[in-house]
Write a protein that holds these residues in place. Structure first.
Motif, PDB file in Angstrom:
ATOM      1  N   TYR A  39      45.303  40.081  37.169  1.00 26.61           N
ATOM      2  CA  TYR A  39      44.275  40.603  38.069  1.00 26.61           C
ATOM      3  C   TYR A  39      42.895  40.380  37.460  1.00 26.61           C
ATOM      4  CZ  TYR A  39      47.529  42.679  41.332  1.00 26.61           C
ATOM      5  OH  TYR A  39      48.503  42.850  42.276  1.00 26.61           O
ATOM      6  N   ASP A  40      41.919  40.177  38.313  1.00 28.82           N
ATOM      7  CA  ASP A  40      40.533  39.919  37.919  1.00 28.82           C
ATOM      8  C   ASP A  40      39.885  41.233  37.471  1.00 28.82           C
ATOM      9  OD1 ASP A  40      37.728  39.577  37.937  1.00 28.82           O
ATOM     10  OD2 ASP A  40      37.771  38.285  39.702  1.00 28.82           O
ATOM     11  N   VAL A  51      41.722  42.394  42.696  1.00 28.54           N
ATOM     12  CA  VAL A  51      42.101  41.127  43.313  1.00 28.54           C
ATOM     13  C   VAL A  51      42.793  40.274  42.254  1.00 28.54           C
ATOM     14  CG1 VAL A  51      41.168  39.033  44.384  1.00 28.54           C
ATOM     15  CG2 VAL A  51      40.141  41.253  44.895  1.00 28.54           C
ATOM     16  N   GLN A  52      43.841  39.590  42.651  1.00 25.53           N
ATOM     17  CA  GLN A  52      44.542  38.698  41.729  1.00 25.53           C
ATOM     18  C   GLN A  52      43.614  37.543  41.351  1.00 25.53           C
ATOM     19  OE1 GLN A  52      47.922  39.408  40.849  1.00 25.53           O
ATOM     20  NE2 GLN A  52      47.506  37.945  39.259  1.00 25.53           N
ATOM     21  N   GLY A  53      43.564  37.247  40.059  1.00 31.18           N
ATOM     22  CA  GLY A  53      42.772  36.125  39.579  1.00 31.18           C
ATOM     23  C   GLY A  53      43.538  34.819  39.704  1.00 31.18           C
ATOM     24  N   GLN A  54      42.835  33.730  39.415  1.00 32.57           N
ATOM     25  CA  GLN A  54      43.429  32.404  39.474  1.00 32.57           C
ATOM     26  C   GLN A  54      43.368  31.765  38.087  1.00 32.57           C
ATOM     27  OE1 GLN A  54      41.799  29.985  42.682  1.00 32.57           O
ATOM     28  NE2 GLN A  54      41.004  31.847  43.630  1.00 32.57           N
ATOM     29  N   PRO A  55      44.428  31.115  37.665  1.00 30.02           N
ATOM     30  CA  PRO A  55      44.420  30.482  36.344  1.00 30.02           C
ATOM     31  C   PRO A  55      43.300  29.462  36.157  1.00 30.02           C
ATOM     32  CG  PRO A  55      46.657  30.608  37.179  1.00 30.02           C
ATOM     33  CD  PRO A  55      45.745  31.033  38.303  1.00 30.02           C
ATOM     34  N   SER A  70      36.970  34.191  40.983  1.00 27.21           N
ATOM     35  CA  SER A  70      35.894  33.239  41.259  1.00 27.21           C
ATOM     36  C   SER A  70      35.181  32.862  39.971  1.00 27.21           C
ATOM     37  CB  SER A  70      34.879  33.869  42.223  1.00 27.21           C
ATOM     38  OG  SER A  70      34.217  34.952  41.584  1.00 27.21           O
ATOM     39  N   ALA A  71      34.445  31.764  40.039  1.00 29.30           N
ATOM     40  CA  ALA A  71      33.633  31.338  38.898  1.00 29.30           C
ATOM     41  C   ALA A  71      32.556  32.383  38.607  1.00 29.30           C
ATOM     42  CB  ALA A  71      33.011  29.977  39.173  1.00 29.30           C
ATOM     43  N   GLU A  72      32.043  33.009  39.651  1.00 31.59           N
ATOM     44  CA  GLU A  72      31.026  34.056  39.496  1.00 31.59           C
ATOM     45  C   GLU A  72      31.562  35.231  38.673  1.00 31.59           C
ATOM     46  OE1 GLU A  72      28.976  37.436  42.320  1.00 31.59           O
ATOM     47  OE2 GLU A  72      29.491  35.511  43.234  1.00 31.59           O
ATOM     48  N   ASN A  73      32.777  35.676  38.975  1.00 28.18           N
ATOM     49  CA  ASN A  73      33.370  36.780  38.215  1.00 28.18           C
ATOM     50  C   ASN A  73      33.666  36.358  36.778  1.00 28.18           C
ATOM     51  OD1 ASN A  73      33.207  38.260  40.541  1.00 28.18           O
ATOM     52  ND2 ASN A  73      35.381  38.665  40.714  1.00 28.18           N
ATOM     53  N   LEU A 107      47.820  48.124  39.071  1.00 31.68           N
ATOM     54  CA  LEU A 107      47.492  48.754  40.353  1.00 31.68           C
ATOM     55  C   LEU A 107      47.403  50.276  40.239  1.00 31.68           C
ATOM     56  CD1 LEU A 107      49.641  46.506  42.702  1.00 31.68           C
ATOM     57  CD2 LEU A 107      47.206  46.302  42.124  1.00 31.68           C
ATOM     58  N   ALA A 108      47.547  50.808  39.037  1.00 37.34           N
ATOM     59  CA  ALA A 108      47.389  52.246  38.779  1.00 37.34           C
ATOM     60  C   ALA A 108      46.158  52.373  37.882  1.00 37.34           C
ATOM     61  CB  ALA A 108      48.630  52.811  38.103  1.00 37.34           C
ATOM     62  N   TRP A 109      45.022  52.613  38.496  1.00 38.55           N
ATOM     63  CA  TRP A 109      43.748  52.512  37.779  1.00 38.55           C
ATOM     64  C   TRP A 109      42.704  53.464  38.338  1.00 38.55           C
ATOM     65  CZ3 TRP A 109      39.420  50.880  40.591  1.00 38.55           C
ATOM     66  CH2 TRP A 109      39.696  50.448  41.891  1.00 38.55           C
TER      67      TRP A 109
END
Length: 150
Positions: A39-40, A51-55, A70-73, A107-109
């Motif tokens: 997750y991001d 949100v799930q991140g991308q490798p 995203s590249a921004e994050n 998801l528990a945060w």
């Protein structure tokens, strides 16, 4: 309710994360090396749910791979990773208040005063939310001593 808490506590104690030294694992991550189960970390501060991140947007920091949506994050994290990384190395904040290392469910945060706290499960998160400020104080007293004792 008391029996339920006892059973949750017993289950919780059985799920203690594997022992590690501070040099080996200062951040909790999955077997594949992904912090927050991919997750991001920046997304926890931007919306109602992570949100799930991308490798393809990934950074290695503190021995773990952090994924971003995203590249921004990714750039925001690279500028100041401590602003977005979970407290207590991403280990369960409730467990840290008890002086133990336990895995987390991304998801528990909860974000409190601009800091991200993770817990082991939604059930543990409910107990955490009953006395968050007290648990934070207790967890801060244990961290990073607990990590070094492993």
């Amino acid at each position: 309710m008391l029996i339920r808490r006892f059973l949750l506590g017993a289950m919780f104690a059985a799920l203690i994360a594997p022992a590690a030294t501070a040099q080996e694992m200062p951040v909790y991550f999955e077997a594949d090396g992904a912090a927050l189960a991919g997750y991001d970390p920046v997304s926890y501060f931007k919306g109602d749910a992570p949100v799930q991140g991308q490798p393809k947007y990934a950074v290695v920091w503190k021995g773990a791979e952090w994924h971003f949506a995203s590249a921004e994050n990714q750039e925001a994290f690279e500028r100041d990773p401590r602003a977005f990384a979970p407290q207590f190395g991403g280990y369960c904040a409730y467990a840290m208040a008890k002086g133990i290392l336990v895995s987390t469910d991304p998801l528990a945060w909860q974000v409190v005063d601009g800091r991200l706290y993770l817990t082991h499960s939604p059930e543990i998160e409910q107990m955490w939310r009953e006395a968050t400020a007290e648990y934070i104080r207790m967890a801060e007293a244990h961290w990073p001593v607990v990590l070094y004792e492993q």
